[in-house]
Every structure is written in C-alpha cells, then in structure tokens.
Design an enzyme around this catalytic site. Structure first.
Site, PDB file in Angstrom:
ATOM      1  N   HIS A  83       4.020   7.134   3.732  1.00 15.28           N
ATOM      2  CA  HIS A  83       4.908   6.106   3.608  1.00 15.28           C
ATOM      3  C   HIS A  83       4.323   5.096   2.399  1.00 15.28           C
ATOM      4  O   HIS A  83       3.176   5.072   1.950  1.00 15.28           O
ATOM      5  CB  HIS A  83       5.254   5.203   4.680  1.00 15.28           C
ATOM      6  CG  HIS A  83       3.801   4.552   5.421  1.00 15.28           C
ATOM      7  ND1 HIS A  83       2.988   4.971   6.310  1.00 15.28           N
ATOM      8  CD2 HIS A  83       3.443   3.422   5.231  1.00 15.28           C
ATOM      9  CE1 HIS A  83       2.202   4.292   6.711  1.00 15.28           C
ATOM     10  NE2 HIS A  83       2.433   3.183   5.925  1.00 15.28           N
ATOM     11  N   GLU A 126       7.590   1.095   5.104  1.00 12.25           N
ATOM     12  CA  GLU A 126       7.087   0.051   5.808  1.00 12.25           C
ATOM     13  C   GLU A 126       7.584  -1.100   5.046  1.00 12.25           C
ATOM     14  O   GLU A 126       7.294  -1.364   3.793  1.00 12.25           O
ATOM     15  CB  GLU A 126       5.755   0.330   6.136  1.00 12.25           C
ATOM     16  CG  GLU A 126       5.272  -0.893   6.810  1.00 12.25           C
ATOM     17  CD  GLU A 126       3.486  -0.342   7.101  1.00 12.25           C
ATOM     18  OE1 GLU A 126       3.126   0.180   6.197  1.00 12.25           O
ATOM     19  OE2 GLU A 126       3.007  -1.004   7.941  1.00 12.25           O
ATOM     20  N   HIS A 168       0.922  -1.083   0.099  1.00  9.70           N
ATOM     21  CA  HIS A 168       0.183  -0.014   0.125  1.00  9.70           C
ATOM     22  C   HIS A 168       0.957   1.269   0.035  1.00  9.70           C
ATOM     23  O   HIS A 168       2.092   1.221   0.238  1.00  9.70           O
ATOM     24  CB  HIS A 168      -0.945   0.038   1.118  1.00  9.70           C
ATOM     25  CG  HIS A 168      -0.278   0.237   2.524  1.00  9.70           C
ATOM     26  ND1 HIS A 168       0.133  -1.295   3.334  1.00  9.70           N
ATOM     27  CD2 HIS A 168      -0.155   0.977   3.345  1.00  9.70           C
ATOM     28  CE1 HIS A 168       0.542  -0.977   4.352  1.00  9.70           C
ATOM     29  NE2 HIS A 168       0.620   0.533   4.476  1.00  9.70           N
TER      30      HIS A 168
HETATM   31 CO    CO Z   1       1.421   1.428   6.357  1.00 14.77          CO
END
Ligand code: CO
Length: 134
Positions: free
Chosen positions: A79, A130, A7
């Site tokens: 992020h 991440e 994502h």
């Molecule tokens: Co995230």
C-alpha cells in the site's frame, strides 16, 4: 486533499532478506524490527530523506498481509500512505464520491499511533491506499 506521501509499504516473506537489500544493497538507514502484534506484522522502517519505506513481514495467525504474499510470493508493494489533515472530512468526501472504505469505515489507530483508514484498491487504480491524519 491528500498531502505528503507518508510511506510506501512493501510486504516481504523474510524481513531479514528484505532488510539486507535495503541496508546493504541500497545503502539505506533502517530501524530495528518492530513487532506490532495488534496489526499482525513486524515492521522495519527505512528512513529516506523525503519519506519512508515500511518493510512488512507477517506476524501471527491471520496477518492482514498473508493473502497478499500468497499472491505475490516474491514480495511487492502492499500500500501507499498519504497524509491528510482531517481524516473524517476526507472519508466523508470520498464516500460522497462513491469510494469504498475498508472495514467499519471508522478510523483505527495505525502503526504510528495516528488515525488511519484504508481505501478499496479497486477504486484507486489497483492500489491499496492508506490515509493517515497527521
Ligand atoms: Co501503512
């Protein structure tokens, strides 16, 4: 080492306004708002055919995205999340190459119930990264 883009997270001050842009203007399919008090955010998942966008709104005191929104009052990409098969092997490889892991360096259970780590943006082209074990 990294696999699929899991994502892209976009921080917003106003989740309703963000949802309108993705649902009404861009015609995307959205989840209902999902409060995640343990992560200090309320999230809306935008489902795309090949990935997801997560709209993040601060929740409660000391939200991890508050400072970001002070620097970026109009919102912005917070992020990107890449999938890895083995998060501890990925971490050890990155640390051996001099990359900095945020926090304790130990994986935490992220918003999807899977182990995650965050990598220092200064080591990754100014982007908070991440890693999520899938
Ligand atoms: Co995230």
């Amino acid at each position: 080492m990294i696999g699929r883009l899991n994502h892209v997270a976009i921080a917003v001050k106003d989740l309703d306004a963000g949802a309108r842009i993705y649902r009404d203007t861009l015609g995307a399919t959205l989840s209902p708002p999902l409060p995640q008090p343990e992560h200090g955010v309320t999230v809306i998942f935008v489902e795309l055919p090949n990935s997801k966008i997560e709209l993040l709104e601060p929740l409660g005191e000391g939200s991890p995205i508050t400072a970001f929104l002070e620097r970026n009052p109009g919102g912005g990409i917070h992020h990107v999340c890449y999938e890895v098969d083995d998060i501890l092997a990925a971490r050890d490889r990155l640390v051996a190459q001099g990359a900095r892991i945020l926090g304790s360096g130990e994986p935490k259970i992220g918003a999807h119930g899977k182990p995650v780590l965050f990598l220092h943006p200064k080591d990754f082209l100014g982007t908070l990264v991440e890693l999520e074990q899938v």
